[in-house]
Design a protein around this motif. Structure first.
Motif, PDB file in Angstrom:
ATOM      1  N   THR A  29       0.842  -1.204   0.000  1.00  0.00           N
ATOM      2  CA  THR A  29       0.000   0.000   0.000  1.00  0.00           C
ATOM      3  C   THR A  29       0.875   1.251   0.000  1.00  0.00           C
ATOM      4  N   GLY A  55       2.010   9.784   9.347  1.00  0.00           N
ATOM      5  CA  GLY A  55       0.739   9.307   9.918  1.00  0.00           C
ATOM      6  C   GLY A  55       0.106   8.226   9.058  1.00  0.00           C
ATOM      7  N   GLY A  83       2.409  -3.994   4.277  1.00  0.00           N
ATOM      8  CA  GLY A  83       2.023  -2.659   4.765  1.00  0.00           C
ATOM      9  C   GLY A  83       0.526  -2.497   4.969  1.00  0.00           C
ATOM     10  N   GLN A  90      -8.199  -2.223  10.245  1.00  0.00           N
ATOM     11  CA  GLN A  90      -7.915  -2.595   8.841  1.00  0.00           C
ATOM     12  C   GLN A  90      -7.928  -4.114   8.661  1.00  0.00           C
TER      13      GLN A  90
HETATM   14  P1  AMP Z   1       5.250   2.031   3.837  1.00  0.00           P
HETATM   15  O1  AMP Z   1       5.906   2.103   2.514  1.00  0.00           O
HETATM   16  O2  AMP Z   1       4.499   0.736   4.057  1.00  0.00           O
HETATM   17  O3  AMP Z   1       6.187   2.331   4.988  1.00  0.00           O
HETATM   18  O4  AMP Z   1       4.124   3.178   3.871  1.00  0.00           O
HETATM   19  C1  AMP Z   1       4.476   4.552   3.723  1.00  0.00           C
HETATM   20  C2  AMP Z   1       3.359   5.433   4.243  1.00  0.00           C
HETATM   21  O5  AMP Z   1       2.152   5.177   3.495  1.00  0.00           O
HETATM   22  C3  AMP Z   1       2.964   5.190   5.693  1.00  0.00           C
HETATM   23  O6  AMP Z   1       3.799   5.892   6.612  1.00  0.00           O
HETATM   24  C4  AMP Z   1       1.525   5.713   5.694  1.00  0.00           C
HETATM   25  O7  AMP Z   1       1.499   7.120   5.695  1.00  0.00           O
HETATM   26  C5  AMP Z   1       1.015   5.247   4.347  1.00  0.00           C
HETATM   27  N1  AMP Z   1       0.422   3.886   4.418  1.00  0.00           N
HETATM   28  C6  AMP Z   1       0.879   2.748   3.830  1.00  0.00           C
HETATM   29  N2  AMP Z   1       0.090   1.700   4.119  1.00  0.00           N
HETATM   30  C7  AMP Z   1      -0.889   2.184   4.925  1.00  0.00           C
HETATM   31  C8  AMP Z   1      -1.982   1.598   5.595  1.00  0.00           C
HETATM   32  N3  AMP Z   1      -2.246   0.274   5.508  1.00  0.00           N
HETATM   33  N4  AMP Z   1      -2.789   2.398   6.341  1.00  0.00           N
HETATM   34  C9  AMP Z   1      -2.546   3.719   6.448  1.00  0.00           C
HETATM   35  N5  AMP Z   1      -1.525   4.330   5.868  1.00  0.00           N
HETATM   36  C10 AMP Z   1      -0.676   3.589   5.121  1.00  0.00           C
END
Ligand code: AMP
Length: 184
Positions: A29, A55, A83, A90
């Motif tokens: 995600t 956030g 992620g 969720q």
């Molecule tokens: P990541 O690459 O998984 O570290 O995600 C980077 C950013 O995307 C996170 O810090 C959140 O801001 C957002 N994000 C990714 N996945 C989610 C999720 N399942 N729920 C909420 N925000 C997300």
């Protein structure tokens, strides 16, 4: 399969390897949201400020990304979620959407266990390479705080369902991958 682990635990890298090994897609995600921000889509514009601050983007937005992706034909034989889910809310949404789509429930949840100090060091090293806007020390601390407060409770959620395997995330990429494969 769901991959769980702190920011910097190696989820993305191991997720890609497992996707290749098992011939199923990996859905991150975070990657999908970064692409939406880069393209300036309405979703990207909604998510941008939240992501830059470390956030969590609204559940409905991320759940709809996942739902759309899971409907692609290549996900029908299985998929790796990286992620998502990040909160128990969720996880409940995921269970519900899979059921609505007539898909099998989550069968395996892999937790990549790496200490707080180690992930902080990895993220700060990554920050030096300046590849991600959210790899700044203050934002990293916020992402870690959110992981501990909101994502760690998922370990108990999936342990209760007897789906969780915890794998030592230290060591070379090959060593960690073979630990995961052995644990599945
Ligand atoms: P990541 O690459 O998984 O570290 O995600 C980077 C950013 O995307 C996170 O810090 C959140 O801001 C957002 N994000 C990714 N996945 C989610 C999720 N399942 N729920 C909420 N925000 C997300």
């Amino acid at each position: 399969m769901v991959l769980l682990g702190a920011p910097g635990s190696g989820k993305g890298t191991q997720g890609e390897r497992l996707a290749r090994r098992y011939g199923i897609p990996r859905l991150s995600t975070g990657d999908a949201l970064r692409a939406a921000v880069a393209e300036g889509t309405p979703l990207g514009r909604q998510a941008q400020a939240t992501m830059a601050a470390g956030g969590l983007v609204a559940d409905e937005l991320v759940a709809s990304i996942v739902e759309q992706r899971l409907q692609q034909p290549d996900a029908s034989a299985g998929f790796i979620l990286d992620g998502f889910p990040r909160t128990t809310a969720q996880a409940a949404l995921l269970d519900e959407r899979l059921q609505t789509l007539g898909m099998a429930p989550v069968t395996h949840v892999v937790h990549l266990a790496v200490s707080h100090n180690e992930v902080m060091q990895r993220l700060l090293d990554r920050a030096g390479q300046q590849q991600r806007a959210d790899d700044r020390e203050d934002v990293i601390l916020e992402r870690m705080r959110i992981y501990q407060a909101q994502t760690q409770p998922l370990l108990a959620y999936y342990a209760t369902q007897e789906k969780l395997v915890s794998v030592d995330g230290y060591g070379s990429l090959d060593v960690v991958e073979s630990r995961i494969v052995a644990a599945l």
